[in-house]
Design an enzyme around this catalytic site. Sequence first.
Site, mmCIF file in Angstrom:
data_model
loop_
_atom_site.group_PDB
_atom_site.id
_atom_site.type_symbol
_atom_site.label_atom_id
_atom_site.label_comp_id
_atom_site.label_asym_id
_atom_site.label_seq_id
_atom_site.Cartn_x
_atom_site.Cartn_y
_atom_site.Cartn_z
ATOM 1 C CE LYS A 147 10.060 -9.890 42.715
ATOM 2 N NZ LYS A 147 9.621 -8.903 43.741
ATOM 3 C CE1 TYR B 28 8.477 -13.079 42.058
ATOM 4 C CE2 TYR B 28 10.460 -14.146 41.233
ATOM 5 C CZ TYR B 28 9.785 -13.501 42.244
ATOM 6 O OH TYR B 28 10.412 -13.266 43.452
HETATM 7 P P1 NAD Z 1 5.780 -14.384 51.134
HETATM 8 O O1 NAD Z 1 4.713 -15.038 50.337
HETATM 9 O O2 NAD Z 1 6.210 -15.034 52.414
HETATM 10 O O3 NAD Z 1 5.368 -12.898 51.489
HETATM 11 C C1 NAD Z 1 4.762 -12.031 50.555
HETATM 12 C C2 NAD Z 1 3.746 -11.185 51.288
HETATM 13 O O4 NAD Z 1 3.179 -10.265 50.345
HETATM 14 C C3 NAD Z 1 2.587 -12.000 51.864
HETATM 15 O O5 NAD Z 1 2.431 -11.739 53.235
HETATM 16 C C4 NAD Z 1 1.371 -11.550 51.048
HETATM 17 O O6 NAD Z 1 0.148 -11.556 51.796
HETATM 18 C C5 NAD Z 1 1.784 -10.155 50.626
HETATM 19 N N1 NAD Z 1 1.059 -9.710 49.448
HETATM 20 C C6 NAD Z 1 0.823 -10.394 48.297
HETATM 21 N N2 NAD Z 1 0.116 -9.663 47.431
HETATM 22 C C7 NAD Z 1 -0.101 -8.459 48.033
HETATM 23 C C8 NAD Z 1 -0.760 -7.266 47.631
HETATM 24 N N3 NAD Z 1 -1.357 -7.189 46.443
HETATM 25 N N4 NAD Z 1 -0.771 -6.214 48.488
HETATM 26 C C9 NAD Z 1 -0.166 -6.284 49.704
HETATM 27 N N5 NAD Z 1 0.444 -7.418 50.148
HETATM 28 C C10 NAD Z 1 0.495 -8.477 49.320
HETATM 29 O O7 NAD Z 1 7.032 -14.208 50.159
HETATM 30 P P2 NAD Z 1 8.555 -13.755 50.440
HETATM 31 O O8 NAD Z 1 9.424 -14.859 50.033
HETATM 32 O O9 NAD Z 1 8.677 -13.146 51.768
HETATM 33 O O10 NAD Z 1 8.704 -12.625 49.309
HETATM 34 C C11 NAD Z 1 8.846 -11.237 49.578
HETATM 35 C C12 NAD Z 1 9.344 -10.538 48.340
HETATM 36 O O11 NAD Z 1 10.652 -11.022 48.008
HETATM 37 C C13 NAD Z 1 8.486 -10.777 47.100
HETATM 38 O O12 NAD Z 1 8.455 -9.613 46.325
HETATM 39 C C14 NAD Z 1 9.249 -11.861 46.375
HETATM 40 O O13 NAD Z 1 8.958 -11.883 45.001
HETATM 41 C C15 NAD Z 1 10.670 -11.440 46.652
HETATM 42 N N6 NAD Z 1 11.666 -12.488 46.494
HETATM 43 C C16 NAD Z 1 11.697 -13.538 47.346
HETATM 44 C C17 NAD Z 1 12.675 -14.492 47.178
HETATM 45 C C18 NAD Z 1 12.809 -15.640 48.119
HETATM 46 O O14 NAD Z 1 13.782 -16.407 47.970
HETATM 47 N N7 NAD Z 1 11.934 -15.806 49.088
HETATM 48 C C19 NAD Z 1 13.589 -14.416 46.109
HETATM 49 C C20 NAD Z 1 13.524 -13.319 45.253
HETATM 50 C C21 NAD Z 1 12.560 -12.357 45.461
#
Ligand code: NAD
Length: 303
Positions: A169, A165
């Site tokens: 990232k 990851y």
């Molecule tokens: P989440 O799992 O709630 O949402 C991610 C969404 O991406 C899901 O709805 C999933 O169906 C969709 N998805 C996955 N693979 C896909 C693909 N190949 N094509 C299209 N859609 C796809 O997660 P989140 O926490 O909302 O994360 C959103 C983004 O933020 C991600 O990139 C995650 O890595 C990043 N992020 C989140 C956090 C956090 O604290 N939640 C921290 C750092 C980075």
Amino acid sequence: MGVNLRGRVALITGAGAGLGREHALLFARLGARLVINDLGSSVSGQGASASAADQVVEEIRALGGEAVANHGSVTDPDDAAEMVSTALDAFGGLDIVVSNAGILCDRSFAKMSADDFGKVVSVHLFGTFNVLKAAWPVLQERQYGRIVLTTSAAGTNGNFGQSNYAAGKLGLVGLMNCLAIEGKKNGILVNAISPGAVTRMTENIPAGDVGPFLKAELVSPAVAWLASEDFVDTGIILSSFGGFYAQVKMFEGAGKQFDPLEPVTADMLAQAREQILSLEGAKPVQPGPLGDIEARLRQIGRL
Ligand code: NAD
């Protein structure tokens, strides 16, 4: 009039849940017309379901906003091209891309298979590449674009069990740095959000007492600002955790300049350890491969 997205067309990937859904709802309130992409997979990327994107489209329409769904995967270049053509067909243009879709497959490096590594890098890094590759010519043609990538503290800071990851990232930061340079002449600004929020992706990561403060809706205003016409900087990483917002940047220390016309030994470096590793007087790194070398060589009289 304040920060708004009135009349802008935005594509948000992974907008069917978590942060992406929150961004989409705020974008709609700020006047954007939206393509809601979501594959509807599990946190680890298993399965697919149209309902994730469809539900968010319904929510936006219920708010009086305009949105269409796309159920493709960012890992498929043809699906990515369709996301962009959906925006063009439904709304006649595309101004904003928020690359947010993501998955997790955490393992310690000792247990990490090539498959676990590739799968995660494929969604975050290649997925973003696919979507931006499809959107870029449209934005170039329009001479306007706002791109927001989604990086992570796991990449900038490191985290146990997230080598796949974190590699994806931080790869995105390299991509952003180059696209920020290449996009400028066409009015395309490329920035990144480094969010912290409790979503289904992070709900099992212990957050202790701070968990309740890590709300996704506190991240979305930062993404909306980065995606707006008001944001005129490019190549910025903005972190957003529990109501705290700050720029994250790589710095280079003041270091030690040796005379490049004289031999340098490993021993000399070891003896200058403190000066080489000191961060006192560190400065943000500059775009381009050479940095401040010219100024330093001038300082020692070699230029
Ligand atoms: P989440 O799992 O709630 O949402 C991610 C969404 O991406 C899901 O709805 C999933 O169906 C969709 N998805 C996955 N693979 C896909 C693909 N190949 N094509 C299209 N859609 C796809 O997660 P989140 O926490 O909302 O994360 C959103 C983004 O933020 C991600 O990139 C995650 O890595 C990043 N992020 C989140 C956090 C956090 O604290 N939640 C921290 C750092 C980075």
